[in-house]
Scaffold this motif. Sequence first.
Motif, PDB file in Angstrom:
ATOM      1  N   ALA A   1       0.822  -1.218   0.000  1.00 47.78           N
ATOM      2  CA  ALA A   1       0.000   0.000   0.000  1.00 47.78           C
ATOM      3  C   ALA A   1       0.855   1.268   0.000  1.00 47.78           C
ATOM      4  CB  ALA A   1      -0.948   0.000   1.191  1.00 47.78           C
ATOM      5  N   ARG A   2       2.008   1.224   0.672  1.00 53.22           N
ATOM      6  CA  ARG A   2       2.910   2.387   0.658  1.00 53.22           C
ATOM      7  C   ARG A   2       3.528   2.591  -0.722  1.00 53.22           C
ATOM      8  NH1 ARG A   2       4.327   0.439   5.754  1.00 53.22           N
ATOM      9  NH2 ARG A   2       6.138  -0.653   4.923  1.00 53.22           N
ATOM     10  N   ALA A   3       3.800   1.500  -1.415  1.00 50.89           N
ATOM     11  CA  ALA A   3       4.443   1.575  -2.734  1.00 50.89           C
ATOM     12  C   ALA A   3       3.464   1.988  -3.838  1.00 50.89           C
ATOM     13  CB  ALA A   3       5.076   0.235  -3.081  1.00 50.89           C
ATOM     14  N   ASP A   4       2.185   1.725  -3.629  1.00 48.35           N
ATOM     15  CA  ASP A   4       1.172   2.028  -4.646  1.00 48.35           C
ATOM     16  C   ASP A   4      -0.095   2.452  -3.922  1.00 48.35           C
ATOM     17  OD1 ASP A   4      -0.872   2.010  -6.561  1.00 48.35           O
ATOM     18  OD2 ASP A   4      -0.224   0.136  -7.478  1.00 48.35           O
ATOM     19  N   ALA A   5      -0.501   3.680  -4.121  1.00 44.89           N
ATOM     20  CA  ALA A   5      -1.623   4.256  -3.366  1.00 44.89           C
ATOM     21  C   ALA A   5      -3.001   3.846  -3.880  1.00 44.89           C
ATOM     22  CB  ALA A   5      -1.504   5.779  -3.353  1.00 44.89           C
ATOM     23  N   ALA A   6      -3.081   2.801  -4.668  1.00 46.80           N
ATOM     24  CA  ALA A   6      -4.392   2.342  -5.140  1.00 46.80           C
ATOM     25  C   ALA A   6      -5.289   2.055  -3.933  1.00 46.80           C
ATOM     26  CB  ALA A   6      -4.243   1.085  -5.989  1.00 46.80           C
TER      27      ALA A   6
ATOM     28  N   SER B   1      -6.990  -0.693   1.330  1.00 45.10           N
ATOM     29  CA  SER B   1      -8.076  -1.433   1.974  1.00 45.10           C
ATOM     30  C   SER B   1      -7.596  -2.817   2.411  1.00 45.10           C
ATOM     31  CB  SER B   1      -9.257  -1.558   1.013  1.00 45.10           C
ATOM     32  OG  SER B   1     -10.293  -2.295   1.599  1.00 45.10           O
ATOM     33  N   MET B   2      -6.868  -3.501   1.540  1.00 39.35           N
ATOM     34  CA  MET B   2      -6.342  -4.830   1.891  1.00 39.35           C
ATOM     35  C   MET B   2      -5.365  -4.721   3.056  1.00 39.35           C
ATOM     36  SD  MET B   2      -7.852  -7.157   0.168  1.00 39.35           S
ATOM     37  CE  MET B   2      -6.800  -8.599   0.265  1.00 39.35           C
ATOM     38  N   ALA B   3      -4.542  -3.694   3.081  1.00 43.54           N
ATOM     39  CA  ALA B   3      -3.627  -3.493   4.209  1.00 43.54           C
ATOM     40  C   ALA B   3      -4.429  -3.306   5.490  1.00 43.54           C
ATOM     41  CB  ALA B   3      -2.713  -2.296   3.952  1.00 43.54           C
TER      42      ALA B   3
END
Length: 158
Positions: free
Chosen positions: A129-134, A139-141
């Motif tokens: 999630a930190r590497a890609d702000a999608a 949400s998965m994190a």
Amino acid sequence: MHVSPSVIAELQRTTAPADIPVKAAEQRWAAYAPPGTAALFAGDTLLHTDLAPHNVLVDDRAHIIDWAWPTRGAAWIDPAILILRVLEAGHTLVDADALACRFPSWRTAPAEAKKAFAAANAAAWQEIARADAAPWKASMAGHAVAFHVHLHAKPGNR
């Protein structure tokens, strides 16, 4: 979300092929696992490790597709991964854990191993999630962190 428990139960009876290079679970999550716990993920079961709805096709039976991350490890890991997808579909932590409990591998897995994997999976999803702000990755994190907290608070898991 509709993932047939029977297809996962069938997969859990499948031994990872010895003659094909498949990453070991204890290697795959070692960088994220609490110190000294990655060995708890070891096993001989062929794991899919990405049981997203688009990776399971259902007609007269379920078919698991897109084997981008095949892994050799403990059978209870795929149910642990399925928990996050159940949460993603809007179910509660209790519901997701109850679904995982339908698998003997999850019911009999040591609490220490499940908690270590939940910690590793949460750390991995947080890095993703930190590497890609999608938004779906954030949400998965969040689901992974919530499940990790849930396992630590669950009676009998301390």
